[in-house]
Enzyme design. Sequence first.
Site, PDB file in Angstrom:
ATOM      1  NE  ARG A 178      13.304  -8.332   9.491  1.00 35.88           N
ATOM      2  CZ  ARG A 178      13.473  -7.450   8.524  1.00 35.88           C
ATOM      3  NH1 ARG A 178      14.203  -6.373   8.740  1.00 35.88           N
ATOM      4  NH2 ARG A 178      12.933  -7.629   7.334  1.00 35.88           N
ATOM      5  CD  GLU A 233       6.179 -12.838   6.902  1.00 36.29           C
ATOM      6  OE1 GLU A 233       5.458 -12.352   6.027  1.00 36.29           O
ATOM      7  OE2 GLU A 233       7.371 -12.511   7.046  1.00 36.29           O
ATOM      8  CD  GLN A 293      -2.469  -6.814  -0.172  1.00 35.19           C
ATOM      9  OE1 GLN A 293      -3.137  -6.044  -0.826  1.00 35.19           O
ATOM     10  NE2 GLN A 293      -1.268  -7.205  -0.537  1.00 35.19           N
ATOM     11  CB  THR A 294      -1.058  -4.561   6.979  1.00 35.95           C
ATOM     12  OG1 THR A 294      -2.287  -5.206   6.683  1.00 35.95           O
ATOM     13  CG2 THR A 294      -1.277  -3.507   8.048  1.00 35.95           C
ATOM     14  CG  LEU A 344      -4.033  -5.224  11.658  1.00 38.32           C
ATOM     15  CD1 LEU A 344      -3.092  -4.036  11.567  1.00 38.32           C
ATOM     16  CD2 LEU A 344      -3.399  -6.325  12.505  1.00 38.32           C
ATOM     17  N   GLY A 345      -7.980  -4.433  10.165  1.00 35.70           N
ATOM     18  CA  GLY A 345      -8.595  -4.778   8.888  1.00 35.70           C
ATOM     19  C   GLY A 345      -8.405  -6.227   8.477  1.00 35.70           C
ATOM     20  CE1 TYR A 346      -8.926  -6.806   2.775  1.00 36.12           C
ATOM     21  CE2 TYR A 346      -6.558  -6.559   2.929  1.00 36.12           C
ATOM     22  CZ  TYR A 346      -7.732  -6.389   2.238  1.00 36.12           C
ATOM     23  OH  TYR A 346      -7.715  -5.802   1.005  1.00 36.12           O
ATOM     24  CE1 TYR A 362       6.097 -13.101   1.443  1.00 37.05           C
ATOM     25  CE2 TYR A 362       4.305 -13.018   3.053  1.00 37.05           C
ATOM     26  CZ  TYR A 362       5.605 -12.728   2.686  1.00 37.05           C
ATOM     27  OH  TYR A 362       6.429 -12.099   3.569  1.00 37.05           O
ATOM     28  CG  ASP A 365       6.355  -9.438  -0.866  1.00 31.22           C
ATOM     29  OD1 ASP A 365       7.269  -9.599  -1.704  1.00 31.22           O
ATOM     30  OD2 ASP A 365       6.401  -8.577   0.018  1.00 31.22           O
ATOM     31  CB  CYS A 390      18.681  -3.272 -12.154  1.00 28.66           C
ATOM     32  SG  CYS A 390      16.930  -2.890 -12.362  1.00 28.66           S
ATOM     33  CB  SER A 448     -10.580  -2.882  -0.768  1.00 31.19           C
ATOM     34  OG  SER A 448      -9.947  -3.046   0.463  1.00 31.19           O
TER      35      SER A 448
END
Length: 349
Positions: free
Chosen positions: A27, A39, A44-45, A82-84, A122, A140, A210, A291
């Site tokens: 950012r 992104e 999923q992290t 980090l996976g995936y 997303y 998301d 809400c 998973s």
Amino acid sequence: MKSIDTRGFQQDLLGWYHNNKRDLPWRKDGDPYKIWVSEIMLQQTRVDTVIPYFNHFMRLFPTIKDLAEADEETVLKAWEGLGYYSRARNLHTAVNEVQEHYGGVIPADPVSIRKLKGIGPYTAGAISSIAFHYPEPAVDGNVMRVLARIFTICDDIAKNGARKRFEAIVREIIAENEAADFNQALMELGAMICTPRDPDCHSCPVAEHCYAREEGVQAYLPVKAKKKPPKNVYLDTYVVVNAGGELLIEQRSDTGLLAKLWQFPMTEKEQEQEKLQDEVSYVQHVKHVFSHLVWEMDVYLLQIGEEEEQAWLEANERRKFVHPDDLTLYPFPVSHQKIIDGAIADNMN
DNA sequence: TATTCGTGGGC
DNA sequence: TGCCCAAGAAT
């Protein structure tokens, strides 16, 4: 569909975000490349997990060009742990698409962004809005949870089609001229305040908007179906050491689980069996939970002579012997890290 | 539409 | 501990 004071909601949400947004490395400037990489990593992290990977990744590959020109294995090594891992391979493919078709400049329109490898609904919305300020939804898990509570929506958010309904809602309530902050604010709220368990409604800037809060049902939303338990896979894993003290490793398939990562040779067995005896020495049992499956690995140490090397190599084209010190050059799954530690320790003896 | 893709943290 | 969860995409 219940209605809210859209303008009031926007002002309360954006005001809170302005004062409470986290200072995250992606950012610091508006660089679309950094936003893109972040992104993908964030899929999923968790943010805390991503930060060190992102910083390391940006030192290795400061620009799209650097990433595009890097070897795929180098990119996978930067992604190790980090996976995936298809995220890394797809990102590498996509930046090469940008180099070839867009002159190295990330296209600014949502339709072109969505076509890039590894960018789904997303992420296309996130990049379009955050980097290029298009008033596109970026829905998301956070956004579905927040909006399910705001509007008391009981759809099962685990279902594949659930996202579309939330995208339609975002299109109605998004702050058109502040889409980047609006989308990030919804996600930030979901991450910091409107959490899955025990949401902090007393600190929530949009509590007065809400319906779940009003009706006292925030703990029951969103509705999310449980996923089925993972399947057990039983594997014999061999740490093969030749006369020169080198270790046998092999590269996994180009597709599927842990694609293109490296490992020690493994054979699947029908079920949990007696430990092997002759010619090999049992080292350890390693359990690793994914998973959707669980690896139960029996790890064996096997010392071989020169005449046996050829047979082990010929059994699989993607095998090679490497010096233990060189194992760090290859991307390994986390499931093999403790085997590597053990193998190197054994090799010291 | 459902399944296949990792990993580490929190309770 | 076991279970749920996290800024999802590809198939």
